[in-house]
Design a protein around this motif. Structure first.
Motif, PDB file in Angstrom:
ATOM      1  N   SER A  98      44.203 -32.807 -21.260  1.00  0.00           N
ATOM      2  CA  SER A  98      43.553 -33.533 -20.169  1.00  0.00           C
ATOM      3  C   SER A  98      42.373 -32.750 -19.636  1.00  0.00           C
ATOM      4  O   SER A  98      41.317 -33.315 -19.339  1.00  0.00           O
ATOM      5  N   GLN A 110      44.882 -40.545 -16.881  1.00  0.00           N
ATOM      6  CA  GLN A 110      46.254 -40.528 -17.384  1.00  0.00           C
ATOM      7  C   GLN A 110      47.089 -41.632 -16.735  1.00  0.00           C
ATOM      8  O   GLN A 110      47.852 -42.301 -17.386  1.00  0.00           O
ATOM      9  N   GLU A 166      46.319 -40.351 -22.238  1.00  0.00           N
ATOM     10  CA  GLU A 166      47.708 -40.849 -22.242  1.00  0.00           C
ATOM     11  C   GLU A 166      47.826 -42.243 -21.642  1.00  0.00           C
ATOM     12  O   GLU A 166      48.618 -42.467 -20.733  1.00  0.00           O
ATOM     13  N   HIS A 188      52.758 -34.179 -14.450  1.00  0.00           N
ATOM     14  CA  HIS A 188      53.197 -32.818 -14.225  1.00  0.00           C
ATOM     15  C   HIS A 188      52.715 -32.271 -12.891  1.00  0.00           C
ATOM     16  O   HIS A 188      52.647 -31.074 -12.679  1.00  0.00           O
TER      17      HIS A 188
HETATM   18 MG    MG Z   1      47.478 -34.485 -19.552  1.00  0.00          MG
END
Ligand code: MG
Ligand code: ATP
Ligand code: ATP
Ligand code: MG
Lengths: 333, 327, 527, 367
Positions: C67, C109, C191, D355
């Motif tokens: 990313s 994402q 993603e 995340h």
């Molecule tokens: Mg990523």
């Protein structure tokens, strides 16, 4: 820092002059007088105090700083009759003389300079208003808050004066029409407007604190009632010049603020030198403002008096001074 | 909807106290709502970018005392003071924006800080004086109507509100404000200059607070060391934003609602006084009003529609189109 | 105020009457990019070249820097060093704004739209067409041109509806439409498929293929290696902030090769486990569970001791809501029995006390405390039982407890004292498992336990789930990846639009069966 | 545990993290301030260490603010804010005084008032959590209502006249020795120790901090989020009430307008102390140090003949802004910006990636 130390050795009297807050015109006039006469009474150029916003706690910090700086005398007008008491008592314990003026801290001072006798100023302003409005008319009062001590005393004095002299006022119950402006001009303005609207027969309004005077005069000019509704208040003339000029202000009563500043210096010096005590009469060289009794001569009260409002060790500064549309220009405070 | 409630309060109060509806009073109420209305319009812009500006009170104060002192001393016209008032607001608002955007201090804390500092500056400017003897032309502007019941003071308030509403809806800057408030990160990715937008929101808010300062001093005829802060105008402005349908979460709402909310708040407060409620309870009245405002805000957020829409659907007896989609 | 900015302005000004094809086909090159965040390297001298007319895929474990690479290339993060070269021109001081001016756009994402604004405005944000005056907004022009973009990406929505009313897939497509509306011909997809169902993903792939035919320059990131191999023209593998491999011919590349390049070593292929648990006692029973808003209804099932029970379904089918109702995060009607006893007043704390745990699907929002030390993240659900000395907590003992749990789930961290956000996604998820193991569950509900987690961590997580179920815990596993349900589960229930539509056991659990069931058909109806 | 092999990792000794570094900076700041006053103002130490009206004695003018700061700190830790604290303190004092004047034993009145304030805090907390309202606005409204109640209750003449023993015990008295330690300092020290231990060494404190860091995650981890937040409001109200008693004792009277100004200072202390206004981060000792930095600033400057406006408004405001600007820069170096936190917590939808990296904020990239 260094200047304070130097002047302490220079022999002049170090004084904290503490106001309720910075920026009120009356206190500015006091300060002017105190500065002008500092030399005469051997006062070091006054340490000008006053919290940035009206708070009694802010005054306490100032007092504490002054004690630590070893001043000889504290002259103050207090925001609250109780709050500074502890601090002032420790000041007195440390040998500092405390002179209060305008608003008292009864439990922690050596002398109190009362602006004027409550009864005389109350009578003065009420008489003027009745003369304008008539003795059986409707007259309102604009105050700051219901717990403002001196304003309460003035209102009380007006009520008792009205009871004996003008029993017809407000249908026999003078003092029932009171608005509160909380010492804020905008709020006073709103309160005065709504007083006028709620009492269509109102003929005069008596505003008795600085913001209320401006707010009431503004309200009266706002409603194009200038001249129809009389404004007679307790306040200083200079800030209200506009309203005198446009006809919405008829009369204000106060005392000579500059002269009071001089008297503060004088009493402070006498106090530091232990030259006055209860029951005595004193003079102040060079100060010839008209006192209650005789020019240039003041008495330290020995006991409390109901009519004047004086308590022990109180010095009443003067009788009221009237500012009319014809004489207001002579005073610039 | 707000207009309805305002009129209702007005109607009820005048029913109880007939003089409340006197001609002079309507004009007075409208005029005295204007400083708040203009501040609220600015505050709304900041709320749209998920910000909050507590410093509008001293900004208003600084503008009021600066212009007031100059007018008092040199008898200039109100219009000639306009650039100064705006400039003061722009400058101070810009500084707020810098703290929020570049120093990355959360808005509420940053403006709390500038609130105290600006408050100090206001006091320093006053330097123990109070604005009182304004030229008669200023007082007249503040107190006269140009049509029956339409005070001069109303004009700038209405103009500012209409202009801001149009700008927010019809300009790229306005749409960027909404985009930023709705999702700052997405706005950044979509190529919007997010820092400039955020700073500009605070600057506009400051500018309008400065303008409100000038309006204030004209309307009230006086200003002093704590003008603005003494009536907590910043909190009233936030309440106006919320009542007017703008949320604290950004990207939703508009200035027209805030304008009417300011009038509503003023009428309500005046109503409280006229209704004879003891002055001690006036601040409680504001508190309760604020609680109501946030409950409305919460309701709007949860239901995805405004209270006025809900009321309309209840009163009108038909379901709003959006309902099934938003559940 | 460089040339670039001016060009960007010019480009933006032209935006409304220029098409993407007017750009020269773009060859976009990132040369030896280095980027670190507060000392930790996200990219170390990584280079990628994306050719026009290709779908270039970046793969790698969590935190490998994929990313970050695309964000640098799209101007979202400034690089520390290295060059970005578009058709031979060096791009300096790139911001999203200037990047868009050059025709570069990143579809993030997770879609990040302005949810309170209309789809229309979301489409044009940043390049709102000018009206008659230079600064005004031309709403009519916007409305009339929006349809074309929506059509290109296959969106059928009301342009004035707020974006909050769109499904995730529609939001994703709206992001793509925005790239087109911004006249970009270098489009990055980070993603995009992880929140999508297979069918929705297919729509997206179709769009990507069409764009490739129009000679667009496309980069793509995914953890689903099957789709990577299917759609990519070229693959670049990142590991530990570096580029470690290129695959120029994905058609000839195997899944295994790719995985080995990603993790740097071989990975054992997992086999389905065969167990017969039909005799084990039921520890969790649901009877007629229903949501007040009807998101799910009539949900009845039970889970046995030691069993891994899968819940298959499409995104939004109501599995998360069911699980959260059991755990006590939401209100629901119906009955829940825990070890045979009715469990009425459910709340997360009482669930945890009685041995029922739930691993939330949205790790970022509902799982981790990003700024809190790993230790405290691990012990977060264990606070009422933390070791005490006198009336006070005993920090040393707490660390020991956490360490033990972390070892069991193989958390790899420089130290357990670092904040959670310093860990990669996989290790964060391992730490989450450590948290829930501490609670010594009897029933464990895992919601999408491997979402956004790389292959290495996935295998570990499967191991943890095996271990847990072997020790007698009933595991309820919610997953949108049918493959892992097939690998792990003893029994699978399919949920469609909030209702259980089928159940399969043992060898009946195949990809085909599950695939048919989750869309509401072809399953062996339960009685 | 057969399948999963065990991994070894070291729990290194604590490094200095941002919070630690911030606390060290505060100590340095405090020392610098005292040194400046020491050399700059001959009378700063007055009649010697700890005698009234110098150094420790100044405590009387700010320690009650420090107590309020400690109280509101609990609420800030959970990510809420309590703007009613100043009004609460004033109301508590008036309540106690009116009870006392009504004939109640002053100590019973004190305890009763503190308890009643705790109940008011409880109500505020319940309103906020039950209706899911913004604490900022609810406590603001609550403050207004409390203020009205205080004004109405005190009447035209605010109550005064407490027994001397009371004034001395909670107010201006001190323990005499070679160093005179003001009684208020002791009250504060007790509260400070309690606050530190509660936040950092109890289960409740742990949950408080977790709730502040991530309310959602805390709920999923089984923390009773609403209950924790409500408890914080109760603590805040209680600490404010105690401060209100000290104020009343110190000044010998209870008034409505004494306390509201305390709010800004209290919040300034908490934020300056390094507590994250969005909740979670920070240390109690930092707040304690910050209260002294702030506390000595105004009296010191006043003694240094600095104008009142500068000493009480401009200097503290500038200190706050400067400190936060610096902290923001330091934090950003660590990759955590306030803005990122804002977005992480208030961001619409879910812009944060799976995340949970909080760094994708706008502006992180724009230079
Ligand atoms: Mg990523
Ligand atoms: N992506 C989405 N788009 C629209 N609605 C959604 C989406 N996700 C959830 N919902 C809403 O929530 C309800 C149930 O969603 P829930 O998350 O419980 O389903 P799920 O089967 O767990 O899906 P997932 O696979 O995402 O976990 C749906 O009926 C729908 O109304
Ligand atoms: N804004 C940021 N602040 C701090 N660290 C960051 C930031 N963005 C990324 N990182 C760190 O940089 C490293 C690379 O992150 P990146 O997001 O590029 O990984 P990725 O390959 O996309 O992983 P995933 O597959 O989980 O999305 C990770 O360790 C991550 O924690
Ligand atoms: Mg789900």
């Amino acid at each position: 820092i260094s200047t304070t130390t130097a002047s302490a050795k220079g022999g002049c009297i170090k004084m904290l002059l503490e106001f309720k807050l910075q920026g009120l015109p009356v206190f500015e006039a006091n300060l002017k007088g105190a500065d002008q006469y500092a030399k005469t009474f051997n006062i070091c150029k006054p340490t000008y105090g006053g919290p940035a916003s009206a708070s009694a706690t802010g005054q306490v910090s100032d007092i504490q700083a002054a004690i630590a700086a070893h001043v000889k005398v504290i002259a103050m007008t207090s925001d609250d009759p109780q709050v500074p008491a502890t601090a002032l008592q420790s000041a007195m314990k440390a040998g500092i003389k405390v002179v209060t003026f305008d608003s008292d801290v009864p439990s922690a001072r050596n002398f109190f300079i009362q602006d004027t006798a409550y009864n005389t100023i109350a009578a003065g302003v009420l008489k003027a208003a009745v003369k304008f409005a008539g003795s059986s008319s409707t007259i309102g009062i604009m105050s700051s808050t219901p717990d403002a001590t001196i304003q309460l005393a003035w209102i009380g004095a007006m009520e008792s004066y009205a009871k004996t002299n003008y029993p017809q006022l407000n249908g026999g119950n003078f003092g029932q029409i009171i608005g509160y402006g909380q010492s804020v001009t905008a709020t006073s303005l709103t309160a005065a407007e709504s007083m006028i609207h709620s009492n269509p027969t109102i003929k005069a309004i008596i505003p008795i604190d600085g913001a209320a005077v401006v707010g009431t005069a503004e309200a009266v000019s706002d409603l194009s009632d200038s001249g129809k509704i009389g404004v007679f208040g307790i306040g200083d003339p200079a800030p209200n010049a506009t309203y005198y000029a446009n006809g919405s202000m008829q009369g204000l009563f106060l005392w000579n603020e500059i002269g009071q500043g001089a008297l503060i210096d004088c009493v402070s010096e006498l106090a530091v030198e232990n030259k006055i005590k209860a029951g005595t009469t004193f003079t102040c060289p060079g100060v010839n403002w008209k006192s209650l009794n005789a020019p240039g001569k003041w008495t330290v009260a020995k006991a409390a008096s109901k009519t004047t409002g004086a308590t022990k060790n109180t010095i009443i500064f003067s009788g009221p001074l009237e500012f009319t549309p014809s004489n207001y220009k002579q005073y610039n405070f | 909807m707000l207009v309805v409630v305002t009129l209702a309060i007005f109607g009820l109060t005048s029913a109880a106290q007939p003089h409340f509806a006197l001609q002079g009073n309507i004009s007075f109420l409208l005029a005295s709502a204007m400083p708040l209305a203009v501040v609220a319009v600015g505050e709304t812009v900041v709320m749209l970018v998920r910000g909050i500006d507590l410093s509008v009170a001293p900004v208003l104060g600084i503008a009021a005392v600066s212009t007031g002192f100059i007018a008092q001393d040199s008898h200039v016209s109100v219009l000639s003071m306009l650039p100064l008032a705006l400039a003061i607001g722009i400058g101070l608002g810009f500084v707020n924006g810098l703290f929020v955007t570049y120093a990355r201090i959360p808005p509420i804390i940053a403006t709390l800080g500038t609130f105290t500092v600006y408050g100090g500056i206001e006091q320093l400017i006053c330097n123990s004086r109070t604005v009182v003897t304004l030229p008669t032309s200023w007082i007249n502007l503040g107190t006269h109507d140009f049509l029956p019941d339409v005070p001069y003071i109303l004009v700038p308030g209405v103009l500012v509100t209409i202009a801001m509403a149009l700008i927010l809806w019809r300009t790229r800057w306005g749409r960027s404000i909404y985009a930023f408030g709705a999702n700052a990160e997405a706005a950044f990715r979509a190529g919007i200059r997010v820092k400039a937008i955020e700073i500009s929101a605070y600057t506009v808010c400051g500018m309008l607070a400065g303008l409100a300062g000038l309006i204030y001093v004209v309307q009230v005829g006086s200003a002093g060391y704590n003008t603005g802060s003494e009536i907590s105008i910043q909190l009233q402005a936030i309440a106006c934003g919320l009542i007017g349908g703008t949320t604290l979460t950004g990207g939703k709402g508009g200035v027209v609602g805030s304008f009417f909310a300011a009038i509503f708040l003023t009428v309500a407060l005046e109503g409280v006084i006229v209704a004879g409620i003891a002055y001690q309870w006036q601040s409680a009245g504001v508190g309760v009003l604020l609680l109501v405002a946030i409950l409305i805000d919460a309701y709007q957020n949860r239901q995805g529609r405004s209270v006025s829409e809900a009321l309309r659907s209840v009163l009108g007896g038909h379901k709003p189109v959006q309902q099934e989609a938003s559940s | 105020m460089s040339v670039i900015v001016k060009r960007a302005r010019a480009a933006a000004a032209l935006a409304s009457d220029r098409t993407a094809e007017e750009y020269a086909p773009a060859r976009y090159e990132a040369r030896t990019i280095t980027k670190s965040f507060g000392g930790a390297n996200a990219l170390t001298g990584a280079s990628v070249t994306i050719e026009p007319g290709e779908i270039h895929t970046l793969v790698g474990e969590n935190g490998a820097g994929k990313s970050t690479m695309l964000k640098v290339m799209a101007g979202i993060h400034p690089q520390d060093s290295g060059d970005l070269v578009l058709n031979g021109t060096h791009l300096r001081g790139l911001t999203p704004r200037t990047a868009i001016g050059h025709g570069i756009y990143l579809v993030p994402q997770e879609p990040s739209l302005m949810l309170t604004l209309s789809a229309l405005e979301n489409l044009f944000v940043g390049i709102i067409p000018r009206g008659s005056m230079a600064f005004s907004v031309d709403w009519k022009a916007m409305e009339s041109s929006a349809g074309a973009y929506f059509q290109q990406v296959g969106l059928h929505i009301d342009p004035w509806a707020p974006a909050s009313q769109l499904s995730i897939a529609e939001q994703q497509l709206l992001e793509c439409a925005r790239a087109l509306a911004h006249r970009c011909n270098v489009i990055f997809f980070d993603e995009p498929t992880s929140p999508l169902t297979a069918r929705e993903a297919d729509v997206l792939f179709e769009l990507m293929r069409r764009l490739r035919e129009r000679n667009f320059t496309i980069a793509f990131i995914s953890h689903r290696l099957e789709e990577v191999l299917a759609i990519s023209d070229r693959i670049t593998v990142l590991r530990d902030s570096r580029v470690v491999a290129h695959f120029d011919n994905p058609k000839q590349t195997s899944h295994r090769q790719l995985v080995e390049a990603m993790v740097g070593h071989e990975i054992a292929v997992r086999q389905r486990r065969q167990r017969d648990l039909s005799g084990a006692e039921a520890v969790l029973e649901l009877k007629d569970l229903g949501a007040p808003d009807g998101a799910f209804a009539d949900i009845s099932f039970m889970a046995r001791r030691g069993e891994v029970l899968g819940l298959a379904g499409l995104v939004g089918s109501g599995r998360t809501e069911t699980a959260e109702s059991v755990f006590g995060m939401r209100r629901a009607s119906g009955t829940v029995l825990l070890a045979g006893k009715p469990y009425a007043h459910r709340s997360p704390s009482s669930s945890i006390e009685s041995g029922l745990i739930y691993l939330p699907e949205d790790r970022g929002h509902n799982g981790v405390f990003a700024n809190v030390e790993v230790v405290r993240n691990i012990t977060a659900a264990f606070v009422p039982h933390l070791p005490k000395r006198g009336q006070l907590l005993h920090p040393r003992a707490e660390v020991e407890v956490a360490e033990k749990a972390a070892r069991r789930t193989r958390v790899v961290a420089p130290s357990l004292d670092v904040p959670m956000k310093a860990l990669s996604g996989g290790n964060q998820q391992r730490a989450m498992f450590a948290r829930w193991l501490l609670a010594e569950p009897k029933v464990a509900i895992f919601d999408e336990p491997t979402r956004g987690v790389d292959v290495g961590a996935k295998v570990d997580i499967y191991g943890i789930i095996d271990t847990i179920s072997d020790s007698g815990v009933a595991v309820v596993m919610i997953s949108s990846e049918l493959e892992e349900l097939v690998l792990l589960c003893d029994r699978v229930l399919a949920i469609y639009e909030g209702r259980i539509v089928g159940e399969v056991t043992g060898d009946e659990i195949t990809l085909e069966r599950l695939g048919a069931m989750v869309v509401g058909g072809g399953a062996s109806e339960r009685d | 545990m057969s399948v999963v092999a065990e991994t070894q990792h070291v729990v290194r000794r604590r490094r200095f993290d941002t919070d630690d570094r911030w606390m060290i900076s505060l100590v340095v700041l405090l020392v610098a301030e005292l040194l400046y006053f020491n050399f700059g103002i001959s009378t700063f130490w007055g009649g010697g260490w700890g005698t009234s009206y110098s150094f420790l004695g100044y405590g009387e003018s700010f320690l009650f603010t420090s107590m309020i700061a400690l109280g509101v700190m609990f609420v800030i830790f959970t990510g809420d804010i309590d703007l009613s604290v100043g009004y609460m303190a004033a109301f508590a004092g008036i309540m106690m005084a009116e009870f006392h004047i009504g004939g109640m034993n002053i100590w019973i009145a004190t305890v009763l008032s503190i308890a009643l304030c705790a109940v008011i805090g409880l109500i505020q907390g319940l309103v906020i959590t039950y209706f899911k309202l913004e604490s900022l606005l609810v406590t603001l409204a609550g403050g207004f209502i409390l203020n009205s109640a205080a004004v109405a209750w005190e009447g035209p003449v605010p109550p005064y006249g407490f027994p001397h023993s009371y004034d001395s015990a909670l107010g201006s008295g001190d323990i005499s020795g070679t160093i005179q330690i003001p009684n208020q300092l002791i009250v504060f020290a007790v509260l400070a120790v309690i606050a530190t231990l509660v936040v950092h060494r109890t289960r409740f404190g742990r949950q408080l901090v977790l709730v502040g860091h991530n309310r959602q995650a805390a709920a999923y981890a089984g923390v009773r989020v609403s209950a924790t937040r409500v408890k914080a409001f109760v603590l805040s109200a209680t600490f404010s009430a105690v401060a209100g008693m000290c104020i009343a004792a110190n000044y010998g009277t209870a008034r409505d307008d004494l306390a509201p100004t305390l709010l800004l200072t209290a919040i300034t202390c908490v934020v300056l102390g390094g507590v994250d206004i969005f909740g979670g981060g920070g240390r109690v000792p930092g707040v304690i140090i910050a209260t002294f930095v702030m506390g000595w600033l105004a009296p010191g400057l006043l003694q240094d003949n600095v104008n009142d406006t500068w000493a009480t408004l401009i200097a503290p405001g500038t200190l706050l802004l400067a400190a936060l600007t610096i902290k923001g820069i330091v934090d950003r170096r660590q990759g955590v910006s306030f803005r990122a936190k804002t977005l992480a917590r208030f961001g619409p939808g879910s812009p944060t990636s799976a995340h949970a990296d909080a760094g994708d904020a706008p502006g992180t990239g724009a230079t």
